[in-house]
Motif scaffolding. Sequence first.
Motif, mmCIF file in Angstrom:
data_model
loop_
_atom_site.group_PDB
_atom_site.id
_atom_site.type_symbol
_atom_site.label_atom_id
_atom_site.label_comp_id
_atom_site.label_asym_id
_atom_site.label_seq_id
_atom_site.Cartn_x
_atom_site.Cartn_y
_atom_site.Cartn_z
ATOM 1 N N VAL A 159 0.804 -1.224 0.000
ATOM 2 C CA VAL A 159 0.000 0.000 0.000
ATOM 3 C C VAL A 159 0.836 1.274 0.000
ATOM 4 O O VAL A 159 0.317 2.354 -0.197
ATOM 5 N N VAL A 160 2.119 1.152 0.268
ATOM 6 C CA VAL A 160 2.937 2.362 0.262
ATOM 7 C C VAL A 160 3.729 2.428 -1.037
ATOM 8 O O VAL A 160 4.590 1.602 -1.299
ATOM 9 N N GLY A 161 3.410 3.419 -1.818
ATOM 10 C CA GLY A 161 3.997 3.475 -3.147
ATOM 11 C C GLY A 161 5.413 3.992 -3.176
ATOM 12 O O GLY A 161 6.266 3.503 -3.897
ATOM 13 N N GLN A 162 5.700 5.006 -2.365
ATOM 14 C CA GLN A 162 7.030 5.599 -2.463
ATOM 15 C C GLN A 162 7.554 5.974 -1.079
ATOM 16 O O GLN A 162 6.794 6.135 -0.133
ATOM 17 N N LYS A 163 8.858 6.105 -0.983
ATOM 18 C CA LYS A 163 9.474 6.505 0.280
ATOM 19 C C LYS A 163 9.204 7.975 0.539
ATOM 20 O O LYS A 163 9.075 8.778 -0.379
ATOM 21 N N LEU A 164 9.179 8.304 1.804
ATOM 22 C CA LEU A 164 9.010 9.697 2.193
ATOM 23 C C LEU A 164 10.369 10.392 2.094
ATOM 24 O O LEU A 164 11.358 9.904 2.608
ATOM 25 N N ASP A 165 10.400 11.500 1.406
ATOM 26 C CA ASP A 165 11.668 12.214 1.277
ATOM 27 C C ASP A 165 11.537 13.626 1.853
ATOM 28 O O ASP A 165 10.749 14.436 1.363
ATOM 29 N N LEU A 166 12.305 13.881 2.909
ATOM 30 C CA LEU A 166 12.174 15.180 3.579
ATOM 31 C C LEU A 166 13.285 16.157 3.200
ATOM 32 O O LEU A 166 13.328 17.270 3.699
ATOM 33 N N LYS A 167 14.167 15.718 2.296
ATOM 34 C CA LYS A 167 15.370 16.506 2.007
ATOM 35 C C LYS A 167 15.072 17.958 1.637
ATOM 36 O O LYS A 167 15.789 18.866 2.040
ATOM 37 N N GLN A 168 14.008 18.152 0.858
ATOM 38 C CA GLN A 168 13.734 19.526 0.410
ATOM 39 C C GLN A 168 13.533 20.478 1.591
ATOM 40 O O GLN A 168 13.861 21.661 1.500
ATOM 41 N N TYR A 169 12.995 19.942 2.706
ATOM 42 C CA TYR A 169 12.752 20.812 3.856
ATOM 43 C C TYR A 169 14.030 21.136 4.609
ATOM 44 O O TYR A 169 14.103 22.097 5.357
ATOM 45 N N PHE A 170 15.033 20.299 4.432
ATOM 46 C CA PHE A 170 16.310 20.523 5.116
ATOM 47 C C PHE A 170 17.235 21.433 4.305
ATOM 48 O O PHE A 170 18.309 21.806 4.785
ATOM 49 N N ALA A 171 16.802 21.796 3.087
ATOM 50 C CA ALA A 171 17.687 22.529 2.173
ATOM 51 C C ALA A 171 18.254 23.807 2.792
ATOM 52 O O ALA A 171 19.440 24.121 2.634
ATOM 53 N N GLY A 172 17.432 24.518 3.547
ATOM 54 C CA GLY A 172 17.860 25.802 4.104
ATOM 55 C C GLY A 172 18.969 25.680 5.139
ATOM 56 O O GLY A 172 19.618 26.666 5.489
ATOM 57 N N VAL A 173 19.165 24.485 5.688
ATOM 58 C CA VAL A 173 20.227 24.319 6.690
ATOM 59 C C VAL A 173 21.294 23.327 6.209
ATOM 60 O O VAL A 173 22.012 22.741 7.005
ATOM 61 N N LYS A 174 21.383 23.178 4.898
ATOM 62 C CA LYS A 174 22.299 22.171 4.367
ATOM 63 C C LYS A 174 23.754 22.372 4.808
ATOM 64 O O LYS A 174 24.400 21.427 5.278
ATOM 65 N N PRO A 175 24.293 23.617 4.693
ATOM 66 C CA PRO A 175 25.690 23.785 5.147
ATOM 67 C C PRO A 175 25.844 23.510 6.640
ATOM 68 O O PRO A 175 26.856 22.960 7.079
ATOM 69 N N ASP A 176 24.835 23.873 7.420
ATOM 70 C CA ASP A 176 24.912 23.649 8.868
ATOM 71 C C ASP A 176 24.875 22.155 9.171
ATOM 72 O O ASP A 176 25.537 21.673 10.083
ATOM 73 N N LEU A 177 24.082 21.423 8.391
ATOM 74 C CA LEU A 177 24.013 19.973 8.582
ATOM 75 C C LEU A 177 25.347 19.319 8.232
ATOM 76 O O LEU A 177 25.770 18.371 8.898
ATOM 77 N N LEU A 178 25.993 19.852 7.208
ATOM 78 C CA LEU A 178 27.309 19.315 6.838
ATOM 79 C C LEU A 178 28.321 19.568 7.959
ATOM 80 O O LEU A 178 29.149 18.718 8.278
ATOM 81 N N ASP A 179 28.206 20.765 8.554
ATOM 82 C CA ASP A 179 29.083 21.091 9.685
ATOM 83 C C ASP A 179 28.834 20.118 10.842
ATOM 84 O O ASP A 179 29.781 19.603 11.455
ATOM 85 N N VAL A 180 27.564 19.835 11.124
ATOM 86 C CA VAL A 180 27.228 18.895 12.200
ATOM 87 C C VAL A 180 27.767 17.504 11.866
ATOM 88 O O VAL A 180 28.328 16.812 12.727
ATOM 89 N N GLU A 181 27.626 17.115 10.607
ATOM 90 C CA GLU A 181 28.126 15.811 10.163
ATOM 91 C C GLU A 181 29.629 15.701 10.423
ATOM 92 O O GLU A 181 30.126 14.688 10.925
ATOM 93 N N GLU A 182 30.314 16.773 10.111
ATOM 94 C CA GLU A 182 31.759 16.843 10.331
ATOM 95 C C GLU A 182 32.081 16.714 11.827
ATOM 96 O O GLU A 182 32.987 15.985 12.230
ATOM 97 N N ARG A 183 31.278 17.424 12.638
ATOM 98 C CA ARG A 183 31.480 17.366 14.091
ATOM 99 C C ARG A 183 31.212 15.962 14.627
ATOM 100 O O ARG A 183 31.911 15.481 15.523
ATOM 101 N N ILE A 184 30.194 15.327 14.094
ATOM 102 C CA ILE A 184 29.874 13.959 14.548
ATOM 103 C C ILE A 184 31.071 13.053 14.274
ATOM 104 O O ILE A 184 31.526 12.320 15.149
ATOM 105 N N LYS A 185 31.589 13.157 13.062
ATOM 106 C CA LYS A 185 32.736 12.308 12.702
ATOM 107 C C LYS A 185 33.948 12.594 13.586
ATOM 108 O O LYS A 185 34.683 11.689 13.966
ATOM 109 N N ARG A 186 34.123 13.879 13.901
ATOM 110 C CA ARG A 186 35.280 14.282 14.702
ATOM 111 C C ARG A 186 35.262 13.676 16.109
ATOM 112 O O ARG A 186 36.295 13.528 16.747
#
Lengths: 343, 343
Positions: A6-33
Amino acid sequence: MSGLPVVGQKLDLKQYFAGVKPDLLDVEERIKRQAREFDPAILGYIEYALESKGKRIRPALVLLMARATGGIDTTPRAGHANLAVIVEMIHLATLVHDDIMDGATKRRGQPTAVAKWGAELSVLLGDCLFAHALKLCTHFEEVEINRAIADASREVCSGEILQTQRRFDLKLTIPEYLKIISMKTGALFRVSTELSAFINMEKGITEEQRQAARVYGDCLGLAYQIYDDCLDIAGTENSIGKTTGTDLEKGKLTLPLLHVLQQDLGAEKDAIAAMILHGNESDRQKLLQVVLERGGLKYSVRKIQTYLEEAVRALDLLPPGEFREALQGIPSALISHVGNLAK
Amino acid sequence: MSGLPVVGQKLDLKQYFAGVKPDLLDVEERIKRQAREFDPAILGYIEYALESKGKRIRPALVLLMARATGGIDTTPRAGHANLAVIVEMIHLATLVHDDIMDGATKRRGQPTAVAKWGAELSVLLGDCLFAHALKLCTHFEEVEINRAIADASREVCSGEILQTQRRFDLKLTIPEYLKIISMKTGALFRVSTELSAFINMEKGITEEQRQAARVYGDCLGLAYQIYDDCLDIAGTENSIGKTTGTDLEKGKLTLPLLHVLQQDLGAEKDAIAAMILHGNESDRQKLLQVVLERGGLKYSVRKIQTYLEEAVRALDLLPPGEFREALQGIPSALISHVGNLAK
């Protein structure tokens, strides 16, 4: 297991995160660190656990809420980035422990820690991630923040204990189910959004707005968990990318089934109970049919939508703008997405 | 397993705790009270874990050190009592997880949590205790205290990971072994005594004295762990009240054996390696003989005594009095007690 497609497609929220994309990359970097903060001999395990290709929803919520309530903290303490790292690390710690309990071998296509290194090491690995997250909390001067995070962590574990305890328990009520998921999933969503707004109180965010941010996280977390529980019943492995039907197999009674169990089942009652308590694969398929026929999925979708509507409404209290829009866009997208489930 | 009956009697430290007996009872009461902070449905599990009939050594050290450095904090925050509860809860959390990993069915004569409720619930129970301990940390205004405790918790788990990783590893060196036990056992002893003195810095305790308190806890913790490891090799179940020989069985290489492994073993080398890597019960008995003959136990006892002497010496920096005497009495008692091991 085939499930019901009954579920045709996956839910994709990426478009809503677009405005904080560089900040998310920074967080990703911090997580790895963070891995580098550990003994070199165990760095490899930590790195592996931290690099899990998750959706990073909680960090995204922290950052979006920060932007929507006055901006991301750019002082040296980097409050929002730190908060984002902390909530994600706690989440990852719980995933490591969850996978041990579920005997899961894969998560997002990668072998789980327990599959790679066994249960013993994974228990300790989860503990390490958790302890490290709580150490990061001490970068905050405000004891209030530390307390809220420690509290949320305790709620997550307590909720999981309640869930484990109530497996195969046909007397579990809907309010009890909601309480469990509010603890195990709602708690981390709640602190993500509430504390993000709290950090911005010095920028003029009011107590009311902080509460609104909390309600938003809470409702979104609840809706998200019920949605996940519905997918386990109504999704197919192809459409959602993970094994389905596992809740029933493990005796986890979720909302669609609980809705059925509270009905007057008449002569069917004993047969349904037997299928839940010691059913095989084909019994579980039959149960899914019962859930569909008796409106369990429809009921759950309505419940999801109600929570999501409340999440959207709560944010009306925040100043309007691009980021409030993005935050409100997430539940709105989910509302129409889950509509497909009930069709 | 019969072991070698070289330890005649149990070590009893009660006389040294006499001066803080009422304070220890208060801490005991506080520990029990923590269970009520949890959801009623899980209170039973928490109570069971908290009531483990442990020796409460860490709380006793916190309280004795408090008395020796200016007195127990009687302000509403009750710093020392809170610290004592926290270190004991973290210790209990690690025991719950340890028992899962060791598959232990009994601890101090009681069924373990994992034996009663299974691994899944016990993983979560340990997490809950741990999260709660870290929540209690937030009663301290000083972020420094929170940070030290979170750090110590991380060290404990990291040390346990290293230990798990190095099982059956014949290349493990003595410095590596010492580092592992310094992390897994030393860390909690260290924060117990150091932070207890730190809380009394406003009463005039100097930075040097704080460091002395740290060295004391560190050395005592190291000595205590080596002693425990020696008992596992040289004790008998009757004399020490728990199963012996388990370290070897699980591939944990401890100091007595490591001392042998670093010797020039000539023709015996391969046979010894084979007995460690895939020996049966009778091979392990033979290994114990090798350890005794090659002075592994004597060497370890000397090491224990060196650490204990350092612990006693460190406290010479504190003001003299009844409580410094009690603190110095503990390592002194251990020094003569372990003398029996090497005879």
